[in-house]
Write an enzyme that holds these catalytic residues in place. Sequence first.
Site, PDB file in Angstrom:
ATOM      1  N   SER A   1      46.651  48.448  32.688  1.00  0.00           N
ATOM      2  CA  SER A   1      45.693  47.431  32.252  1.00  0.00           C
ATOM      3  C   SER A   1      45.070  46.704  33.440  1.00  0.00           C
ATOM      4  O   SER A   1      43.870  46.466  33.472  1.00  0.00           O
ATOM      5  CB  SER A   1      46.378  46.425  31.328  1.00  0.00           C
ATOM      6  OG  SER A   1      46.832  47.059  30.157  1.00  0.00           O
ATOM      7  N   GLU A   2      45.885  46.327  34.399  1.00  0.00           N
ATOM      8  CA  GLU A   2      45.357  45.656  35.595  1.00  0.00           C
ATOM      9  C   GLU A   2      46.240  45.956  36.811  1.00  0.00           C
ATOM     10  O   GLU A   2      47.443  46.170  36.682  1.00  0.00           O
ATOM     11  CB  GLU A   2      45.311  44.124  35.427  1.00  0.00           C
ATOM     12  CG  GLU A   2      44.491  43.617  34.279  1.00  0.00           C
ATOM     13  CD  GLU A   2      42.995  43.757  34.477  1.00  0.00           C
ATOM     14  OE1 GLU A   2      42.549  43.942  35.627  1.00  0.00           O
ATOM     15  OE2 GLU A   2      42.260  43.662  33.471  1.00  0.00           O
ATOM     16  N   ILE A   3      45.592  45.932  37.972  1.00  0.00           N
ATOM     17  CA  ILE A   3      46.284  45.850  39.255  1.00  0.00           C
ATOM     18  C   ILE A   3      45.891  44.520  39.868  1.00  0.00           C
ATOM     19  O   ILE A   3      44.707  44.178  39.939  1.00  0.00           O
ATOM     20  CB  ILE A   3      45.887  46.985  40.215  1.00  0.00           C
ATOM     21  CG1 ILE A   3      46.168  48.360  39.599  1.00  0.00           C
ATOM     22  CG2 ILE A   3      46.607  46.833  41.553  1.00  0.00           C
ATOM     23  CD1 ILE A   3      47.623  48.723  39.496  1.00  0.00           C
TER      24      ILE A   3
ATOM     25  N   PHE B   1      41.951  44.127  39.007  1.00  0.00           N
ATOM     26  CA  PHE B   1      41.089  45.257  38.697  1.00  0.00           C
ATOM     27  C   PHE B   1      41.644  46.034  37.502  1.00  0.00           C
ATOM     28  O   PHE B   1      42.820  46.420  37.485  1.00  0.00           O
ATOM     29  CB  PHE B   1      40.965  46.192  39.900  1.00  0.00           C
ATOM     30  CG  PHE B   1      40.013  45.699  40.955  1.00  0.00           C
ATOM     31  CD1 PHE B   1      38.737  46.236  41.069  1.00  0.00           C
ATOM     32  CD2 PHE B   1      40.391  44.682  41.826  1.00  0.00           C
ATOM     33  CE1 PHE B   1      37.857  45.778  42.029  1.00  0.00           C
ATOM     34  CE2 PHE B   1      39.514  44.211  42.789  1.00  0.00           C
ATOM     35  CZ  PHE B   1      38.242  44.758  42.890  1.00  0.00           C
TER      36      PHE B   1
END
Length: 237
Positions: free
Chosen positions: A43-45, A61
């Site tokens: 889902s996100e970094i 991101f």
Amino acid sequence: MFSLVDAFTDKPFLGNPAGVCILKNMSDIEGKMQQIATYFNWSEISYVSKISDNKYGLRWFSPKDEAPLCGHATLAAAHVVFSNNLVKGNNIEFIYNDGSLYVEKDKDNFITMSFPLKPVTKCKNIPFDVESLIGVKEYEDILKDDTMYIIVLKNHETVKNLIPRVDEIKKINTRAVVVTSRGFGDYDFCSRYFAPRVGLYEDPVCGSAHCRLAYYWGNLLGKREMIAFQSSSRTGV
């Protein structure tokens, strides 16, 4: 340093997975942040770099773009910073594109995050057919801001069991579509979050959506303290 953290859960393999990348300088991998996020397809970094003793820069991101705000990856970043003793004391100020996010750890290692409240307004001109998006015809309200649409349904079972029509959601000029209803048991409300335009078929537990959901449900229920449940397959609280 790179870590994977499941946020908004106390059990393995539930909650929302976030990658946390601790950098000496953001510029070290400028231009590669999106490639890394696309490669891992979580889902996100979150990318974190130290500014001073208790102050860190933070960016997030998704698989397809840089996110304007992210709750679960901020919680994951805070956990990594605290657990690796990278900060003095029990407070962190994360600097992001729109200002600061404040995080505090108590004596039991419980982390509290202060996030902005995001007002949403009733949608007067609905640019889609609700049934074509989520396979549910009846709804109670539709709200919006500049980032997402929120569809309010009658009960949590409907939220839990609906099947989103991703190709139709992709056609809407918005980052995400959220469905929500009153909760069950100890939960004040529940929700699900779909953002296929940025590579998220369904985000398991979305913190930034709750900046809007807290505004809506807090006003509707007359509460300032609530417990929310995200009804994805991984679930989260």
